[in-house]
Design a protein around this motif. Structure first.
Motif, mmCIF file in Angstrom:
data_model
loop_
_atom_site.group_PDB
_atom_site.id
_atom_site.type_symbol
_atom_site.label_atom_id
_atom_site.label_comp_id
_atom_site.label_asym_id
_atom_site.label_seq_id
_atom_site.Cartn_x
_atom_site.Cartn_y
_atom_site.Cartn_z
ATOM 1 N N VAL A 38 -7.517 -48.435 -76.503
ATOM 2 C CA VAL A 38 -6.143 -48.013 -76.271
ATOM 3 C C VAL A 38 -5.199 -49.066 -76.836
ATOM 4 N N HIS A 39 -3.963 -48.656 -77.015
ATOM 5 C CA HIS A 39 -2.941 -49.525 -77.585
ATOM 6 C C HIS A 39 -1.732 -49.546 -76.669
ATOM 7 N N ASN A 40 -1.178 -50.722 -76.481
ATOM 8 C CA ASN A 40 0.053 -50.895 -75.719
ATOM 9 C C ASN A 40 1.177 -51.090 -76.731
ATOM 10 N N PRO A 41 1.991 -50.063 -76.995
ATOM 11 C CA PRO A 41 3.050 -50.192 -78.006
ATOM 12 C C PRO A 41 4.128 -51.212 -77.633
ATOM 13 N N ASN A 42 4.164 -51.635 -76.377
ATOM 14 C CA ASN A 42 5.147 -52.622 -75.938
ATOM 15 C C ASN A 42 4.525 -54.000 -75.729
ATOM 16 N N PHE A 43 3.392 -54.257 -76.371
ATOM 17 C CA PHE A 43 2.678 -55.513 -76.160
ATOM 18 C C PHE A 43 3.534 -56.726 -76.514
ATOM 19 N N SER A 44 4.414 -56.602 -77.504
ATOM 20 C CA SER A 44 5.255 -57.746 -77.883
ATOM 21 C C SER A 44 6.208 -58.140 -76.755
ATOM 22 N N GLU A 45 6.525 -57.190 -75.889
ATOM 23 C CA GLU A 45 7.371 -57.484 -74.736
ATOM 24 C C GLU A 45 6.551 -57.960 -73.541
ATOM 25 N N ARG A 46 5.429 -57.258 -73.280
ATOM 26 C CA ARG A 46 4.625 -57.591 -72.105
ATOM 27 C C ARG A 46 3.292 -56.849 -72.181
ATOM 28 N N SER A 47 2.205 -57.573 -71.953
ATOM 29 C CA SER A 47 0.885 -56.933 -71.933
ATOM 30 C C SER A 47 0.731 -56.120 -70.654
ATOM 31 N N PHE A 48 -0.283 -55.271 -70.617
ATOM 32 C CA PHE A 48 -0.538 -54.521 -69.390
ATOM 33 C C PHE A 48 -0.762 -55.484 -68.229
ATOM 34 N N ALA A 49 -1.548 -56.531 -68.459
ATOM 35 C CA ALA A 49 -1.851 -57.497 -67.395
ATOM 36 C C ALA A 49 -0.592 -58.201 -66.902
ATOM 37 N N GLU A 50 0.328 -58.473 -67.799
ATOM 38 C CA GLU A 50 1.578 -59.145 -67.414
ATOM 39 C C GLU A 50 2.537 -58.204 -66.700
ATOM 40 N N ASN A 51 2.253 -56.913 -66.734
ATOM 41 C CA ASN A 51 3.115 -55.906 -66.126
ATOM 42 C C ASN A 51 2.606 -55.452 -64.759
#
Length: 100
Positions: A38-51
């Protein structure tokens, strides 16, 4: 009145995205594992783990998990996908998210 932020987006990646899904045919093969990316399109802002809601000092973190569910063709009940170690797959778990 306060509106909640939408949940972080999750997109398919790799072969699943290119082929618009996948099919496991158990009559011809029984794979031990199916690679799912899977891909997190907002990774540059915050990873899933950081969210995650458990992230210290994060006032707008609402994510509890990023799980994958599947079902066999014709089945009604959905099952939770598992990792190689038999744990419930959670893409927000840093140890899962970093696997390649």
């Amino acid at each position: 009145l306060q509106f909640l932020q939408p949940c972080p987006r999750v997109e398919w990646a790799g072969a699943i995205r290119r082929q618009h899904g996948f099919l496991v045919n158990t009559k011809t093969t029984v794979p031990d594992k199916v690679l799912v990316t899977v891909h997190n399109p907002n990774f540059s802002e915050r990873s899933f783990a950081e969210n995650l809601v458990t992230t210290p000092n994060c006032t707008d973190c609402r994510l509890e998990d990023v799980k994958m569910y599947y079902r066999e063709l014709g089945a009604i009940q959905w099952k939770t996908a598992l990792t190689d170690t038999g744990e419930k797959l959670d893409f927000a778990n840093p140890s899962v998210a970093d696997e390649t």
